[in-house]
Design an enzyme around this catalytic site. Structure first.
Site, mmCIF file in Angstrom:
data_model
loop_
_atom_site.group_PDB
_atom_site.id
_atom_site.type_symbol
_atom_site.label_atom_id
_atom_site.label_comp_id
_atom_site.label_asym_id
_atom_site.label_seq_id
_atom_site.Cartn_x
_atom_site.Cartn_y
_atom_site.Cartn_z
ATOM 1 N N HIS A 92 27.262 5.458 90.277
ATOM 2 C CA HIS A 92 28.559 6.073 90.189
ATOM 3 C C HIS A 92 29.314 5.722 88.896
ATOM 4 O O HIS A 92 30.164 6.466 88.440
ATOM 5 C CB HIS A 92 29.355 5.608 91.433
ATOM 6 C CG HIS A 92 30.808 5.847 91.437
ATOM 7 N ND1 HIS A 92 31.728 4.989 91.960
ATOM 8 C CD2 HIS A 92 31.538 6.893 90.976
ATOM 9 C CE1 HIS A 92 32.939 5.469 91.850
ATOM 10 N NE2 HIS A 92 32.868 6.614 91.269
ATOM 11 N N HIS B 230 40.781 4.318 97.082
ATOM 12 C CA HIS B 230 41.430 4.896 95.895
ATOM 13 C C HIS B 230 41.756 6.392 96.019
ATOM 14 O O HIS B 230 41.329 7.223 95.246
ATOM 15 C CB HIS B 230 40.734 4.521 94.579
ATOM 16 C CG HIS B 230 39.287 4.899 94.395
ATOM 17 N ND1 HIS B 230 38.785 6.152 94.626
ATOM 18 C CD2 HIS B 230 38.240 4.167 93.938
ATOM 19 C CE1 HIS B 230 37.503 6.173 94.319
ATOM 20 N NE2 HIS B 230 37.146 4.986 93.915
ATOM 21 N N TYR C 235 31.768 11.928 101.115
ATOM 22 C CA TYR C 235 31.559 10.904 100.078
ATOM 23 C C TYR C 235 31.134 11.569 98.763
ATOM 24 O O TYR C 235 31.655 11.267 97.688
ATOM 25 C CB TYR C 235 30.495 9.906 100.552
ATOM 26 C CG TYR C 235 30.373 8.705 99.665
ATOM 27 C CD1 TYR C 235 31.160 7.583 99.884
ATOM 28 C CD2 TYR C 235 29.512 8.692 98.574
ATOM 29 C CE1 TYR C 235 31.078 6.484 99.058
ATOM 30 C CE2 TYR C 235 29.422 7.605 97.747
ATOM 31 C CZ TYR C 235 30.206 6.497 97.994
ATOM 32 O OH TYR C 235 30.123 5.407 97.159
ATOM 33 N N HIS D 38 26.129 -2.627 90.878
ATOM 34 C CA HIS D 38 27.278 -1.775 90.536
ATOM 35 C C HIS D 38 28.534 -2.645 90.510
ATOM 36 O O HIS D 38 28.782 -3.411 91.441
ATOM 37 C CB HIS D 38 27.380 -0.666 91.595
ATOM 38 C CG HIS D 38 28.548 0.249 91.467
ATOM 39 N ND1 HIS D 38 29.200 0.494 90.274
ATOM 40 C CD2 HIS D 38 29.183 1.017 92.392
ATOM 41 C CE1 HIS D 38 30.183 1.357 90.493
ATOM 42 N NE2 HIS D 38 30.192 1.682 91.758
ATOM 43 N N ASP E 231 25.844 3.017 95.446
ATOM 44 C CA ASP E 231 26.689 4.070 96.021
ATOM 45 C C ASP E 231 25.903 5.330 96.424
ATOM 46 O O ASP E 231 26.329 6.071 97.316
ATOM 47 C CB ASP E 231 27.765 4.494 95.008
ATOM 48 C CG ASP E 231 28.977 3.564 95.005
ATOM 49 O OD1 ASP E 231 29.066 2.681 95.885
ATOM 50 O OD2 ASP E 231 29.829 3.719 94.115
HETATM 51 FE FE1 FEO Z 1 31.505 2.922 93.153
HETATM 52 FE FE2 FEO Z 1 31.127 1.665 96.349
HETATM 53 O O1 FEO Z 1 31.688 1.667 94.543
#
Ligand code: FEO
Length: 405
Positions: free
Chosen positions: A148, A28, A195, A82, A167
């Site tokens: 996250h 993304h 990251y 998640h 994450d």
């Molecule tokens: Fe927030 Fe690896 O997804």
């Protein structure tokens, strides 16, 4: 397939059953130059558990890796830590294939999964601090809202002191090496910082609270297994990555100054070069990033470790240059903190671009030096001296800020 895609053992009865996405180059909007992994974990116990799944196209690989250890139908509990679809894209199909007794997620997770996969019902919400008994092993859950997503939680395998951290502490790095201690630390630091900068930087207040919450729970970690990248199994490296998170959350200013620019006919570039000389002369450490060669996500990584952000743009049709607008939009959303900075650029008819950059930097709470250096057409010697002086002034400001903090 189970003879091709195999599970990898982490510790007694715990296996990695995820997928390596060697070809991923965009997550993304984040340039994943080294691909990624989607980690899922199998816990063998009286009741077998699967922690997280993988991105949809890799479902068969996940099930094959499980099948290399046990019949997937033996999975009793699926935990979704998640909801983001790199971890749940194939969840409905895995549920269908496995037919587990229970699928659990946090309260927000159960709601978010219902919205992502309306046809998949029966997902059970677990409370913060709840446990699920696997018979001879126990999973406990800690809500980590906004680390996250609002649904995020951690799972902790009590008997092994093993944290499935989703994450958190992850990185986009495709590697067939399971453990971080078998990889160069510099590589881990680069990718973990990237990251953090691109995924977690706007969430630092939540991360700080989560680190405090986990510390207050007194949990000990023997192994930390994130949902992306390698697993940490040594005390020293667990302390290292937790320390790095604390450091990145604090974003204490450093003498590093990132100079980001694009250019039409080389004038804004000449200014950038003179500014970097001034920064260096003033004791700062300039990193000059031309947007023709630097991706927005690499700029964000550089900004995470910097004390200054200096942005240069030509004015094109009364606007800042499109590549500059792209990076500024991205950085504004990531909310870097504690920066000083400045804007500069050349123009032909009117210097609107520099003013626009200046306004956005101001909205980002960057402490601005000067009113924006604007040069008509091509910089002459005086203009280059002004650019050098701007670099010096930013370095001076940085020194003052670094001394104070
Ligand atoms: Fe927030 Fe690896 O997804």
């Amino acid at each position: 397939m189970k003879d091709v895609f195999k599970a990898q053992k982490i510790t007694e009865g715990v296996y990695w059953v995820g997928a390596i996405d060697w070809g991923l180059r965009d997550f993304h909007g984040y340039a994943t130059h080294r691909g990624s992994t989607y980690n899922a974990y199998l816990v063998l116990a009286d009741k077998v558990a699967l922690i997280d799944t993988v991105k949809a196209p890799f479902k068969d690989e996940l099930l094959a890796r499980v099948a290399s250890v046990i019949d997937p139908k033996k999975i009793s509990v699926i935990v979704s830590n998640h909801t983001e679809m790199d971890h749940t894209g194939c969840l409905p199909e895995v549920i269908e294939a496995v037919e587990p007794e229970r699928v659990v997620a946090s309260k927000n997770g159960a709601a978010a999964l219902a919205q992502h996969f309306p046809a998949t019902t029966g997902i059970e919400a677990v409370e913060d601090g709840a446990t699920v008994s696997l018979g001879n092993r126990t999973l406990s859950f800690v809500e980590t809202k906004m680390v996250h997503w609002p649904d995020s939680m951690l799972s902790y395998l009590v008997e092994e002191k093993l944290l499935f951290s989703q994450d958190a502490f992850g990185m986009h790095l495709a590697t067939s090496e399971l453990f971080g201690d078998n990889l160069p630390r510099a590589l881990l630091e680069d990718e973990a910082a990237k990251y953090f900068a691109n995924i977690l930087m706007p969430l630092t207040s939540f991360i700080t609270k989560t680190l405090e919450k986990v510390q207050a729970l007194g949990l000990e970690f023997r192994i930390v297994a994130p949902d992306h990248g390698p697993i940490y199994r040594r005390d020293e490296e667990i302390q290292w990555i937790v320390g790095k998170y604390a450091e990145w959350c604090a974003q204490k200013p450093t003498m590093k100054a990132v100079v980001v620019y694009d250019t039409m006919w080389g004038s804004t570039e000449r200014l950038a070069r003179a500014i970097s000389e001034g920064l260096k002369a003033g004791g700062a450490e300039p990193e000059v990033m031309p947007l023709r060669g630097c991706h927005r996500s690499d700029v964000a990584t550089a900004v995470l470790g910097a004390g200054a952000l200096v942005m240069g743009t030509p004015t094109l049709n009364g606007m800042m240059f499109p590549t500059v607008a792209d990076v500024l939009t991205y950085l504004q959303g990531l909310k870097p903190q504690n920066k000083v900075g400045a804007a500069f650029g050349s123009y032909g008819w009117g210097p609107a671009g520099v003013k626009q950059v200046q306004e956005i930097l101001g909205a980002m709470k960057v402490e601005l030096v000067g009113d924006g250096l604007k040069v008509k057409y091509v910089p002459d010697e005086k203009d280059l001296e002004a650019a050098h002086a701007l670099g010096l002034a930013v370095a001076e400001k940085l020194k003052a800020v670094c001394t104070k903090s």
